[in-house]
Design an enzyme around this catalytic site. Structure first.
Site, PDB file in Angstrom:
ATOM      1  N   HIS A  95       0.830  -1.208   0.000  1.00 23.44           N
ATOM      2  CA  HIS A  95       0.000   0.000   0.000  1.00 23.44           C
ATOM      3  C   HIS A  95       0.864   1.257   0.000  1.00 23.44           C
ATOM      4  CE1 HIS A  95      -3.594   2.427   1.308  1.00 23.44           C
ATOM      5  NE2 HIS A  95      -2.623   3.200   1.771  1.00 23.44           N
ATOM      6  N   GLU A  96       1.753   1.351   0.964  1.00 25.71           N
ATOM      7  CA  GLU A  96       2.581   2.559   1.067  1.00 25.71           C
ATOM      8  C   GLU A  96       3.523   2.689  -0.123  1.00 25.71           C
ATOM      9  OE1 GLU A  96       1.783   4.828   3.007  1.00 25.71           O
ATOM     10  OE2 GLU A  96       0.428   3.642   4.273  1.00 25.71           O
ATOM     11  N   HIS A 113       1.761   4.541  -2.835  1.00 26.37           N
ATOM     12  CA  HIS A 113       1.928   5.987  -2.660  1.00 26.37           C
ATOM     13  C   HIS A 113       3.320   6.405  -3.121  1.00 26.37           C
ATOM     14  CE1 HIS A 113      -1.763   6.975  -0.630  1.00 26.37           C
ATOM     15  NE2 HIS A 113      -1.532   6.224   0.427  1.00 26.37           N
ATOM     16  N   HIS A 122       3.589   6.754  -6.782  1.00 28.85           N
ATOM     17  CA  HIS A 122       2.900   7.982  -7.187  1.00 28.85           C
ATOM     18  C   HIS A 122       3.846   9.178  -7.039  1.00 28.85           C
ATOM     19  CE1 HIS A 122      -1.307  10.136  -7.038  1.00 28.85           C
ATOM     20  NE2 HIS A 122      -0.656  10.349  -8.163  1.00 28.85           N
TER      21      HIS A 122
END
Length: 704
Positions: free
Chosen positions: A495-496, A499, A502
């Site tokens: 998940h992280e 990010h 991104h």
């Protein structure tokens, strides 16, 4: 006024840190010079507590001069001399803020707390100074009023519109008296947010569950017992076992401890965090924050703070956010009833004369899963060594986007746990610096997150590449065992890292639109879609290797991971959606007087008909997302809003192949690279080919 307050407070901090004026004059401040490190990584070994205050002061001074130059420019306002100049202002202030923001979360101590008490109110005051600068707003408004005739491209037009709306949302249209009121509200909120977060950290570190009878550890994994023994020894209790509220300690105990009294103590310790009758109680902070947010919303023309917050994101209205949540809530609580019935049946069958309580949920869910699927999380943890999982996220990025990660062992680090990587594209060009900091410590707040030490931009051919970091609180290694991650921790790392991608892969022209500078209910799309790959059999074979034997995870275990992927999703969805609904309930209310925090929370649960056996994912006194800052206030729903996008978007990968080059290229170009340069729904539809629906989310969670 603010400058005088700051100077007095700075003197107090300097005295606390035993610094003298003569010493400060002689010492070089690393923030005030160009970093000479590779890729401009902050020289953490040279940065000291006493450097922050002068750097903040100088940063504001420089930024103020840059704003003055924009305002005093005799030329007619243009995009370049106003919007671009504003976007490029405050580089030094960003430079010190990035470092202080990171280290105050990851290496917090009394010195950092004292600096924060001054720095955050001062930063809030400066932000108000800019957003309420009438002369600056006149230039922005002049451009906004004729925006359609300026010949701007899509990114420029969006940056202009966002800047205009930001000024209006931050008080540009208010009277002088109203502006003064808003400034005071923002100052108070900055202090209260800090107090709220500090209370959570301090009580978390204070709380401990001491076990002195080895028999009471029955059921717990050896790795959890070893960590508890090391924690006890570190606290001067050698020969005992100490469990804490940090997730790697708390969750294994709730999941595996046979002794029910231990589970109950842990559960009640966590769910009463910052709500006990002591100096860390957050009830007063919550009431003060909510009343001030109500005042702020009214000043800015909104009925509630929820209306104010949601006006600026994809959802637009409270009704739209609640409608989405209720579409998920109803099937989720129906699923909880099935899960509780299965657990109660298991308890009855095995002679455990109990009624399922909230502290039993993790424990009996694990028992049911073991019985139903002949599968326990302990079966797979040996294959999820932290370094193996890190290899998994890097392999995923390479397969999808062609990038590589090379460790930089001699790069500056703010803590020994940190690892630093040079990220390059397929042609060997530098893309970003990526850092990981994965283990808990007393100076680090709970949770997991991504941020940056340096942002990205590409103006006039000058490319600035970012420095991105991921932080977690994963299971620590022991003297005998390396860090072996839980299934939840594996998902969190993916998940992280989503990010992180991104932030790393963005190619936006303007810094204000780069990476994760997107609408709050779009920012979770890249992180949550990345989770889908974590347990894909094809990728598992690449990274899930036994930490002792090196054996690739067996097909039978991979199959069980797939089969159990939807297990217990009633609980997981209910606690998440419940927290989102609680957040909105707090902020759609116009609060003028104090309320009983726990009573209000109970009334929300009752109105929702929340199952007795499930609690909100975060109870109000430790709901840092919504009371530690304004960032996610009225916005915790965005995790589920973004899950609608990610579940629907991942369907395209499933249809075409999870590593399909054309789909990966489209995702890169339409989601990861643009940042906020276009409307997020436009970008999503361009990638997906259609608007999203909730169907894929409900299917993924086994709720339909």
């Amino acid at each position: 006024m603010n400058k005088i307050y700051y100077s007095v407070a700075a003197i107090s901090i300097a005295a606390t840190l035993s610094l003298s004026t003569s010493c400060m004059k002689k010492e070089t401040n690393p923030f005030l010079e160009e970093y000479t490190t590779e890729y401009q990584i902050p020289p953490f070994d040279k940065i000291k507590a006493e450097h922050y205050i002068p750097a903040f002061e100088k940063g504001i001074e420089e930024a103020r001069a840059e704003i003055k130059a924009i305002v005093n420019n005799p030329e007619e306002p243009t995009f370049d001399n106003t919007i671009l100049a504003l976007d490029n202002s405050g580089k030094l202030l960003d430079k010190v803020s990035y470092v202080f923001g990171a280290l105050s979360e990851c290496l917090n101590d009394s010195a950092m707390e004292k600096i924060a008490e001054v720095a955050y109110p001062m930063l809030s005051a400066y932000s108000d100074e800019v957003s309420m600068n009438d002369s600056l707003f006149i230039r922005v408004k002049a451009l906004y009023d004729k925006k359609d005739s300026l010949g701007l491209n899509t990114a420029q037009l969006r940056l202009l519109e966002k800047n205009y709306k930001s000024f209006v949302r931050n008080g540009a249209l208010l009277s002088p008296e109203q502006k003064d009121s808003l400034k005071e509200i923002n100052q108070q909120l900055a202090t209260l947010n800090l107090n709220f977060s500090t209370n959570i950290l301090k009580e978390t570190n204070k709380w401990e569950l001491v076990v002195d009878n080895e028999a009471d550890l029955s059921g717990l994994p050896a790795s959890s017992i070893a960590v508890a023994a090391e924690e006890a020894e570190a606290r001067g209790m050698k020969g005992k076992w100490v469990f804490t509220l940090h997730a790697p300690s708390r969750l294994p105990l709730l999941t595996y401890a046979d002794k029910r009294e231990l589970r109950e103590k842990m559960y009640k310790g966590y769910t009463s965090l910052a709500s006990n009758d002591n100096e860390f109680n957050n009830d007063a902070n919550i009431n003060a924050i909510l009343k001030l947010r109500t005042q702020k919303a009214r000043l800015l023309g909104f009925n509630s703070f929820a209306d104010y917050q949601l006006d600026n994101v994809m959802a637009k209205t409270v009704a739209a956010a609640e409608d989405l949540l209720m579409k998920i809530w109803k099937p989720a609580i129906a699923k909880v009833k099935e899960e509780v019935a299965d657990m109660q049946a298991y308890a009855d069958k095995h002679g455990d004369k109990i009624t399922i309580e909230p502290w039993d949920y993790y424990y009996y869910a694990e028992k049911v899963k073991k019985e139903k699927y002949n599968f326990s999380e302990d079966d797979v943890r040996p294959y999820f060594h932290v370094d193996s999982v890190r290899k998994g996220i890097f392999t995923l990025a390479n397969k999808l986007y062609g990038i590589t990660f090379t460790e930089m062992p001699n790069a500056p680090k703010y803590h020994p746990d940190v690892k630093v990587y040079d990220v390059k594209d397929a042609e060997g060009n530098h893309v970003a610096v990526f850092m990981t900091d994965y283990f808990p410590r007393d100076s680090k707040r709970q949770g997991a997150w991504m941020s940056e030490f340096k942002g990205e931009s590409n103006v006039n051919g000058v490319s600035e590449r970012p420095i991105i970091y991921n932080v977690g609180n994963f299971t620590k290694p022991t003297a005998e065992t390396p860090s072996l991650l839980t299934i939840d921790e594996v998902e969190t790392m993916f998940h992280e890292f989503g990010h992180g991608l991104h932030g790393m892969l963005t190619t936006a022209t303007y810094s204000g639109q780069s990476g994760t500078n997107v609408d709050r209910d779009f920012v979770e799309l890249p992180s949550q879609i990345n989770e889908h790959w974590a347990f894909e059999p094809e990728l598992l074979k690449e990274y899930a290797h036994h930490y002792v034997t090196g054996e690739v995870i067996p097909d039978a275990l991979v199959q069980k991971l797939v089969e159990t992927g939807k297990f217990n999703q009633g609980f997981a969805t209910t606690e998440l959606a419940g927290a989102a609904l609680l957040d909105i309930a707090w902020h759609k209310m116009a609060l003028d007087k104090d309320v009983d925090v726990m009573a209000f929370e109970k009334s929300v649960a009752d109105n929702l008909k929340m199952p007795r056996e499930v609690q909100f994912r975060y109870r109000s006194p430790y709901f840092k997302h919504i009371f530690g800052s304004d960032q996610y206030a009225s916005g915790y729903y965005t995790y589920l809003w973004a899950e609608v996008l990610d579940a629907d978007g991942y369907e395209l990968f499933k249809e075409r192949g999870i590593f399909d080059p054309a789909t990966a290229k489209s995702y890169l170009e339409n989601i990861l690279q643009p940042g906020d340069s276009e409307d997020p729904m436009t970008l999503f539809i361009r990638f997906r080919g259609q608007a999203p629906t909730v169907d894929a989310l409900l299917e993924n969670r086994g709720l339909k």
